[in-house]
Enzyme design. Sequence first.
Site, PDB file in Angstrom:
ATOM      1  N   HIS A 135       0.811  -1.228   0.000  1.00  0.00           N
ATOM      2  CA  HIS A 135       0.000   0.000   0.000  1.00  0.00           C
ATOM      3  C   HIS A 135       0.839   1.271   0.000  1.00  0.00           C
ATOM      4  O   HIS A 135       1.888   1.357   0.637  1.00  0.00           O
ATOM      5  CB  HIS A 135      -0.933   0.006   1.219  1.00  0.00           C
ATOM      6  CG  HIS A 135      -0.185   0.061   2.519  1.00  0.00           C
ATOM      7  ND1 HIS A 135       0.168   1.243   3.115  1.00  0.00           N
ATOM      8  CD2 HIS A 135       0.312  -0.924   3.304  1.00  0.00           C
ATOM      9  CE1 HIS A 135       0.820   0.991   4.224  1.00  0.00           C
ATOM     10  NE2 HIS A 135       0.933  -0.318   4.363  1.00  0.00           N
ATOM     11  N   HIS A 144      12.188  -0.585 -12.765  1.00  0.00           N
ATOM     12  CA  HIS A 144      12.068  -2.035 -12.991  1.00  0.00           C
ATOM     13  C   HIS A 144      12.165  -2.759 -11.658  1.00  0.00           C
ATOM     14  O   HIS A 144      13.210  -2.709 -10.996  1.00  0.00           O
ATOM     15  CB  HIS A 144      13.164  -2.514 -13.946  1.00  0.00           C
ATOM     16  CG  HIS A 144      13.125  -3.998 -14.208  1.00  0.00           C
ATOM     17  ND1 HIS A 144      14.072  -4.637 -14.970  1.00  0.00           N
ATOM     18  CD2 HIS A 144      12.264  -4.970 -13.830  1.00  0.00           C
ATOM     19  CE1 HIS A 144      13.796  -5.937 -15.027  1.00  0.00           C
ATOM     20  NE2 HIS A 144      12.698  -6.160 -14.333  1.00  0.00           N
TER      21      HIS A 144
HETATM   22  C1  LIG Z   1      24.391  -5.472  -8.092  1.00  0.00           C
HETATM   23  C2  LIG Z   1      24.785  -5.801  -9.511  1.00  0.00           C
HETATM   24  C3  LIG Z   1      24.083  -4.856 -10.487  1.00  0.00           C
HETATM   25  C4  LIG Z   1      26.286  -5.600  -9.615  1.00  0.00           C
HETATM   26  O1  LIG Z   1      26.722  -5.981 -10.861  1.00  0.00           O
HETATM   27  P1  LIG Z   1      28.233  -5.649 -11.303  1.00  0.00           P
HETATM   28  O2  LIG Z   1      28.439  -4.172 -11.261  1.00  0.00           O
HETATM   29  O3  LIG Z   1      28.467  -6.352 -12.606  1.00  0.00           O
HETATM   30  O4  LIG Z   1      29.095  -6.230 -10.123  1.00  0.00           O
HETATM   31  P2  LIG Z   1      30.056  -7.533 -10.090  1.00  0.00           P
HETATM   32  O5  LIG Z   1      29.364  -8.772 -10.512  1.00  0.00           O
HETATM   33  O6  LIG Z   1      31.328  -7.135 -10.776  1.00  0.00           O
HETATM   34  O7  LIG Z   1      30.334  -7.671  -8.516  1.00  0.00           O
HETATM   35  C5  LIG Z   1      31.058  -6.690  -7.780  1.00  0.00           C
HETATM   36  C6  LIG Z   1      31.136  -7.176  -6.342  1.00  0.00           C
HETATM   37  O8  LIG Z   1      29.841  -7.095  -5.749  1.00  0.00           O
HETATM   38  C7  LIG Z   1      29.413  -8.387  -5.308  1.00  0.00           C
HETATM   39  N1  LIG Z   1      27.983  -8.490  -5.671  1.00  0.00           N
HETATM   40  C8  LIG Z   1      27.445  -8.348  -6.892  1.00  0.00           C
HETATM   41  N2  LIG Z   1      26.115  -8.471  -6.839  1.00  0.00           N
HETATM   42  C9  LIG Z   1      25.815  -8.726  -5.553  1.00  0.00           C
HETATM   43  C10 LIG Z   1      24.599  -8.962  -4.891  1.00  0.00           C
HETATM   44  N3  LIG Z   1      23.425  -8.951  -5.562  1.00  0.00           N
HETATM   45  N4  LIG Z   1      24.636  -9.181  -3.556  1.00  0.00           N
HETATM   46  C11 LIG Z   1      25.815  -9.173  -2.875  1.00  0.00           C
HETATM   47  N5  LIG Z   1      27.008  -8.955  -3.477  1.00  0.00           N
HETATM   48  C12 LIG Z   1      26.999  -8.731  -4.804  1.00  0.00           C
HETATM   49  C13 LIG Z   1      30.268  -9.382  -6.074  1.00  0.00           C
HETATM   50  O9  LIG Z   1      30.377 -10.594  -5.368  1.00  0.00           O
HETATM   51  C14 LIG Z   1      31.557  -8.634  -6.192  1.00  0.00           C
HETATM   52  O10 LIG Z   1      32.230  -8.721  -4.965  1.00  0.00           O
HETATM   53  P3  LIG Z   1      33.861  -8.841  -4.922  1.00  0.00           P
HETATM   54  O11 LIG Z   1      34.368  -7.587  -5.564  1.00  0.00           O
HETATM   55  O12 LIG Z   1      34.154  -8.942  -3.463  1.00  0.00           O
HETATM   56  O13 LIG Z   1      34.178 -10.060  -5.712  1.00  0.00           O
HETATM   57  C15 LIG Z   1      24.398  -7.254  -9.929  1.00  0.00           C
HETATM   58  O14 LIG Z   1      25.239  -8.231  -9.358  1.00  0.00           O
HETATM   59  C16 LIG Z   1      22.963  -7.603  -9.564  1.00  0.00           C
HETATM   60  O15 LIG Z   1      22.636  -8.030  -8.460  1.00  0.00           O
HETATM   61  N6  LIG Z   1      22.085  -7.428 -10.582  1.00  0.00           N
HETATM   62  C17 LIG Z   1      20.689  -7.758 -10.483  1.00  0.00           C
HETATM   63  C18 LIG Z   1      20.387  -8.924 -11.429  1.00  0.00           C
HETATM   64  C19 LIG Z   1      18.920  -9.193 -11.549  1.00  0.00           C
HETATM   65  O16 LIG Z   1      18.158  -8.967 -10.645  1.00  0.00           O
HETATM   66  N7  LIG Z   1      18.485  -9.651 -12.707  1.00  0.00           N
HETATM   67  C20 LIG Z   1      17.083  -9.868 -12.959  1.00  0.00           C
HETATM   68  C21 LIG Z   1      16.706  -9.301 -14.290  1.00  0.00           C
HETATM   69  S1  LIG Z   1      15.008  -9.479 -14.622  1.00  0.00           S
END
Ligand SMILES: CC(C)(COP(=O)(O)OP(=O)(O)OC[C@H]1O[C@@H](n2cnc3c(N)ncnc32)[C@H](O)[C@@H]1OP(=O)(O)O)[C@@H](O)C(=O)NCCC(=O)NCCS
Length: 208
Positions: A135, A144
């Site tokens: 709510h 998104h």
């Molecule tokens: C947060 C996010 C955008 C970061 O992406 P990125 O910039 O490519 O980051 P990386 O994968 O290079 O990770 C960087 C660091 O953050 C950490 N990390 C990334 N995503 C994380 C998450 N969701 N939770 C906790 N830690 C996360 C990685 O382990 C990495 O840690 P390290 O440097 O100690 O190894 C991505 O991981 C994410 O969660 N995207 C959402 C995906 C999603 O929901 N998709 C659905 C589509 S419909």
Amino acid sequence: MSRLAVLGASGHGKVIADIAGQTGWKVIDFFDDAWPSLRRNSHWEVVGNTSQLISVLDQYDGVFVAIGNNSIRLIKLIELEQANAQIVSIVHPAAIVSVYSHIGKGSVIMPGAIINVDVSVGDGCIINTGATVDHDCMLGRGVHLSPGVHLSGNVTVSDNTWIGVGACVRQLTSIGTNAIVGAGAVVVRDVDSDKTVVGNPARILNRK
Ligand SMILES: CC(C)(COP(=O)(O)OP(=O)(O)OC[C@H]1O[C@@H](n2cnc3c(N)ncnc32)[C@H](O)[C@@H]1OP(=O)(O)O)[C@@H](O)C(=O)NCCC(=O)NCCS
């Protein structure tokens, strides 16, 4: 309700076309700027690019922008609105949407999603599979919510923000513009604009 043009022949676009078919659209044509090299998107034909869509708008009863990237989706939405396209929203029959909510133009509410009372969803939003919005939440344009996101009551999410799959947001929290909430995060404090937060409790992701 007969002919729908969908801009963006991606995986997200396929999902939109599938839902649109289930909600009564008879003919669904894709447009994508990768045309003419891209001619099909799974079960549907890609028949032109953005400029061609604009030149044949009078042949369609509705237009939907199915681009996953929030900023590009909004840019295309504005371009089509300025060309007087009939932008529609799409709600899956298995979504639950309060009659006391507002769903903006060009937004999709996917199967299993719940939009509760006095929620406002802005234009060009994606409320993905099984996301719940409780709510009084206020969502801006081009937001998104990925699959399985849960927003508690009175949460504000500003324009262009992406909340990753399975994230939860505590009540009365505000998330700024162009922010990213990582998959599985638990947001318990406000998130500033342009920041990425991850983890439980969610903290700013400091890139190395
Ligand atoms: C947060 C996010 C955008 C970061 O992406 P990125 O910039 O490519 O980051 P990386 O994968 O290079 O990770 C960087 C660091 O953050 C950490 N990390 C990334 N995503 C994380 C998450 N969701 N939770 C906790 N830690 C996360 C990685 O382990 C990495 O840690 P390290 O440097 O100690 O190894 C991505 O991981 C994410 O969660 N995207 C959402 C995906 C999603 O929901 N998709 C659905 C589509 S419909």
